[in-house]
Design a protein around this motif. Structure first.
Motif, PDB file in Angstrom:
ATOM      1  N   GLN A  19     -47.223  50.749 -31.422  1.00 26.08           N
ATOM      2  CA  GLN A  19     -47.861  51.579 -32.450  1.00 26.08           C
ATOM      3  C   GLN A  19     -46.905  52.656 -32.942  1.00 26.08           C
ATOM      4  N   LEU A  20     -46.138  53.229 -32.023  1.00 30.08           N
ATOM      5  CA  LEU A  20     -45.169  54.265 -32.389  1.00 30.08           C
ATOM      6  C   LEU A  20     -44.122  53.704 -33.362  1.00 30.08           C
ATOM      7  N   LYS A  21     -43.668  52.495 -33.096  1.00 27.71           N
ATOM      8  CA  LYS A  21     -42.698  51.854 -33.988  1.00 27.71           C
ATOM      9  C   LYS A  21     -43.279  51.642 -35.385  1.00 27.71           C
ATOM     10  N   ILE A  22     -44.534  51.209 -35.441  1.00 27.47           N
ATOM     11  CA  ILE A  22     -45.199  50.981 -36.727  1.00 27.47           C
ATOM     12  C   ILE A  22     -45.319  52.293 -37.504  1.00 27.47           C
ATOM     13  N   ILE A  23     -45.661  53.349 -36.799  1.00 29.06           N
ATOM     14  CA  ILE A  23     -45.796  54.668 -37.430  1.00 29.06           C
ATOM     15  C   ILE A  23     -44.467  55.107 -38.038  1.00 29.06           C
ATOM     16  N   ASN A  50     -34.048  53.828 -36.426  1.00 36.08           N
ATOM     17  CA  ASN A  50     -34.099  52.456 -36.973  1.00 36.08           C
ATOM     18  C   ASN A  50     -35.036  51.547 -36.182  1.00 36.08           C
ATOM     19  N   GLY A  51     -35.810  52.137 -35.244  1.00 33.21           N
ATOM     20  CA  GLY A  51     -36.833  51.375 -34.536  1.00 33.21           C
ATOM     21  C   GLY A  51     -36.355  50.633 -33.307  1.00 33.21           C
ATOM     22  N   LYS A  52     -35.136  50.896 -32.861  1.00 30.88           N
ATOM     23  CA  LYS A  52     -34.601  50.228 -31.678  1.00 30.88           C
ATOM     24  C   LYS A  52     -34.703  51.132 -30.453  1.00 30.88           C
ATOM     25  N   ILE A  53     -34.956  50.513 -29.297  1.00 29.88           N
ATOM     26  CA  ILE A  53     -35.024  51.262 -28.035  1.00 29.88           C
ATOM     27  C   ILE A  53     -33.685  51.108 -27.322  1.00 29.88           C
ATOM     28  N   ASN A  57     -32.563  64.027 -32.159  1.00 32.95           N
ATOM     29  CA  ASN A  57     -31.717  62.835 -32.149  1.00 32.95           C
ATOM     30  C   ASN A  57     -32.442  61.544 -31.772  1.00 32.95           C
ATOM     31  N   GLY A  58     -33.735  61.595 -31.629  1.00 36.02           N
ATOM     32  CA  GLY A  58     -34.487  60.405 -31.262  1.00 36.02           C
ATOM     33  C   GLY A  58     -35.693  60.775 -30.428  1.00 36.02           C
ATOM     34  N   ILE A  59     -36.605  59.824 -30.272  1.00 39.97           N
ATOM     35  CA  ILE A  59     -37.834  60.068 -29.508  1.00 39.97           C
ATOM     36  C   ILE A  59     -37.637  59.573 -28.080  1.00 39.97           C
ATOM     37  N   ILE A  60     -37.698  60.488 -27.137  1.00 42.55           N
ATOM     38  CA  ILE A  60     -37.578  60.124 -25.726  1.00 42.55           C
ATOM     39  C   ILE A  60     -38.861  59.404 -25.306  1.00 42.55           C
ATOM     40  N   LEU A  61     -38.715  58.188 -24.782  1.00 40.31           N
ATOM     41  CA  LEU A  61     -39.872  57.392 -24.367  1.00 40.31           C
ATOM     42  C   LEU A  61     -40.141  57.502 -22.875  1.00 40.31           C
ATOM     43  N   SER A  62     -39.082  57.440 -22.078  1.00 39.39           N
ATOM     44  CA  SER A  62     -39.241  57.534 -20.627  1.00 39.39           C
ATOM     45  C   SER A  62     -37.936  58.013 -20.011  1.00 39.39           C
ATOM     46  N   ALA A  63     -38.013  58.448 -18.760  1.00 39.12           N
ATOM     47  CA  ALA A  63     -36.843  58.996 -18.075  1.00 39.12           C
ATOM     48  C   ALA A  63     -36.835  58.587 -16.612  1.00 39.12           C
ATOM     49  N   LYS A  64     -35.639  58.351 -16.106  1.00 36.99           N
ATOM     50  CA  LYS A  64     -35.460  58.189 -14.663  1.00 36.99           C
ATOM     51  C   LYS A  64     -34.940  59.535 -14.146  1.00 36.99           C
ATOM     52  N   ILE A  65     -35.663  60.097 -13.179  1.00 36.79           N
ATOM     53  CA  ILE A  65     -35.408  61.472 -12.760  1.00 36.79           C
ATOM     54  C   ILE A  65     -35.183  61.552 -11.250  1.00 36.79           C
ATOM     55  N   LYS A  66     -34.230  62.361 -10.875  1.00 32.44           N
ATOM     56  CA  LYS A  66     -33.957  62.603  -9.463  1.00 32.44           C
ATOM     57  C   LYS A  66     -35.013  63.562  -8.899  1.00 32.44           C
ATOM     58  N   LEU A  67     -35.548  63.221  -7.723  1.00 31.16           N
ATOM     59  CA  LEU A  67     -36.544  64.070  -7.061  1.00 31.16           C
ATOM     60  C   LEU A  67     -35.950  64.760  -5.848  1.00 31.16           C
ATOM     61  N   LYS A  68     -36.669  65.760  -5.362  1.00 31.49           N
ATOM     62  CA  LYS A  68     -36.212  66.386  -4.114  1.00 31.49           C
ATOM     63  C   LYS A  68     -37.275  66.254  -3.031  1.00 31.49           C
ATOM     64  N   HIS A  69     -36.779  66.091  -1.823  1.00 30.55           N
ATOM     65  CA  HIS A  69     -37.654  65.920  -0.666  1.00 30.55           C
ATOM     66  C   HIS A  69     -38.171  67.272  -0.199  1.00 30.55           C
ATOM     67  N   MET A  70     -39.425  67.289   0.262  1.00 34.15           N
ATOM     68  CA  MET A  70     -40.007  68.498   0.832  1.00 34.15           C
ATOM     69  C   MET A  70     -40.485  68.196   2.249  1.00 34.15           C
ATOM     70  N   LYS A  71     -40.461  69.196   3.088  1.00 30.87           N
ATOM     71  CA  LYS A  71     -40.915  69.025   4.469  1.00 30.87           C
ATOM     72  C   LYS A  71     -42.396  68.666   4.506  1.00 30.87           C
ATOM     73  N   ASN A 104     -26.650  66.048 -37.476  1.00 34.42           N
ATOM     74  CA  ASN A 104     -27.831  65.332 -36.996  1.00 34.42           C
ATOM     75  C   ASN A 104     -28.118  64.140 -37.897  1.00 34.42           C
ATOM     76  N   ASP A 105     -28.191  62.935 -37.298  1.00 33.63           N
ATOM     77  CA  ASP A 105     -28.397  61.712 -38.072  1.00 33.63           C
ATOM     78  C   ASP A 105     -29.871  61.431 -38.362  1.00 33.63           C
ATOM     79  N   ASN A 106     -30.759  62.132 -37.678  1.00 40.02           N
ATOM     80  CA  ASN A 106     -32.182  61.838 -37.837  1.00 40.02           C
ATOM     81  C   ASN A 106     -32.739  62.551 -39.066  1.00 40.02           C
TER      82      ASN A 106
END
Length: 433
Positions: free
Chosen positions: A34-38, A156-159, A177-191, A414-416
């Motif tokens: 839907q986002l691409k169509i928009i 241009n509609g490409k991921i 510069n573009g729409i962020i869709l998802s991210a891989k993120i580093k986490l930290k451990h807690m006791k 900025n190209d967008n």
């Protein structure tokens, strides 16, 4: 553009600090297709758009120019795709609120780095603004430092997937510069899920500086805006603690109209005397306090914190000042200026910062201290506000440009061409792109 197949609404949107508002047409794509169509339709009809998922952006960063600028919310793109407990990683969609993510991953004794204070900050928003938190360190100084890769939808509609040295195009780029869709993120451990939070009253600037030399997982200092000697400042520090106790308290982070109207009503009673009484009570309640608290409740202890600007009838001006050297001298000069001109902020909060090891599109972090000074525009004359701005400029105080439009970031090319917020237009009008 035909919107019949999409969820949308006409509404009035506000900046977090209540300075700017605008009528807006907000559309809620339910998935990436839907986002691409928009975007395809926007391009075809030569219309502009901006991304606004949470409601914590300052000033003009996520305010549309007019009803011809479509506001796209990613609130339905909010899935946690994968949690890798062994390697301490999470893959999550950009529309997820950080408050929700923390609530989920704390059950696995994991949490995010550099959590911003707003209850409604989205993952994508935190990346776009490269936010800072209470746990800044030499390894992870800002939210961007924990990002390992991004999936981005280009104009241009490409991921495309970006990682390592290509991340700087999006971290701290305010979405241009573009729409962020998802991210891989580093986490930290807690006791455990719990933190031991303690407080300490500080009597002067020298004690504030010494307190920052101590090591805590989370640490910030709040200063009495009236600078009274018997409670000049209070230090809040927290460390993970091994505990199986369940001290989580469910807090509804949704804001309701009745809450907003109530705080607006209270705003009529805020003046020099009532605010001075409030801080007297605040220090009395907070001093010499030790408490076991759930990590989620530590970051989001009240749904009302997000609505602080509602207490300010004319909005809140938030200046986050970076002090890289001569801390005691510069803090002393700042506080003496505020005292001299009888400028009493809503809050003054200080955090220690470290320079990021990576270079991003925009970053505030340097080795030093961030001093947030929030001014209630109802309680300060335009003349005093002008004098305060002149003081900061004359004494060469560096401002966090992510939180003020007094000086704009000089953005790169900025190209967008489709993305256009009030923030971007102000820069374009000043020929800074």
């Amino acid at each position: 553009m035909n919107l019949r197949n999409f969820k949308f609404e006409k509404k009035v949107i506000y900046s977090w600090n209540n300075n700017i508002k605008s009528k807006a047409l907000v559309i809620y794509p339910k998935n990436i297709e839907q986002l691409k169509i928009i975007l395809k339709n926007l391009k075809k009809n030569k219309l502009k758009y901006l991304i606004r998922t949470g409601s914590c952006s300052y000033d003009s960063k996520s305010i549309n120019l007019n009803m011809d600028t479509l506001v796209i919310s990613l609130k339905f793109l909010n899935k946690i795709k994968k949690i890798d407990r062994k390697n301490k990683l999470i893959t999550v969609e950009a529309g997820a609120f950080i408050s929700h993510v923390i609530k989920i991953i704390k059950e696995k004794s994991l949490t995010l780095y550099s959590v911003p204070g707003g209850e409604k900050v989205s993952i994508g928003g935190a990346i776009s603004a490269n936010t800072i938190g209470k746990d800044s360190s030499s390894k992870i100084s800002s939210f961007g430092d924990s990002i390992l890769s991004l999936d981005v939808l280009t104009e241009n509609g490409k991921i495309k997937n970006y990682s390592k040295n290509t991340l700087n195009k999006f971290v701290g780029a305010f979405g241009v510069n573009g729409i962020i869709l998802s991210a891989k993120i580093k986490l930290k451990h807690m006791k455990s899920q719990n933190l031991l939070v303690s407080t300490k009253i500080l009597n002067n600037i020298t004690e504030i500086k010494k307190e920052f030399n101590k090591k805590f997982e989370y640490h910030y200092i709040q200063v009495d805006p009236f600078f009274r000697k018997n409670h000049y400042a209070i230090s809040f520090q927290a460390n993970s603690i091994i505990s199986n106790r369940n001290v989580f308290k469910k807090i509804n982070l949704r804001s309701y109209k009745i809450d907003e109207h109530f705080l607006k009503f209270l705003g009529f009673f805020i003046n020099f005397f009532t605010w001075k009484i409030f801080y007297k009570l605040f220090f009395l309640v907070s001093k010499k306090n030790k408490e076991l608290i759930d990590i989620h409740n530590f970051h989001y202890n009240s749904r009302y914190k997000h609505l602080i600007p509602k207490l300010c009838k004319d909005g809140l001006n938030d200046y986050e000042i970076l002090i890289k050297d001569n801390f005691e001298i510069k803090i002393k000069n700042l506080f003496e200026f505020l005292r001299k001109f009888k400028i009493y902020p809503m809050y003054i909060i200080i955090k220690k910062l470290y320079k990021s090891q990576k270079k991003y599109f925009y970053q505030f972090n340097e080795n030093g201290y961030a001093v947030a000074v929030a001014l209630n525009k109802s309680l300060i004359s335009s003349e005093k506000l002008s004098i305060f701005k002149s003081f900061l400029e004359k004494n060469k105080y560096n401002l966090n440009l992510a939180k003020t439009d007094e000086k704009q970031v000089i953005l790169k090319r900025n190209d967008n061409k489709l993305f256009l917020s009030l923030y971007k237009k102000m820069i374009l009008d000043r020929n800074e792109i």
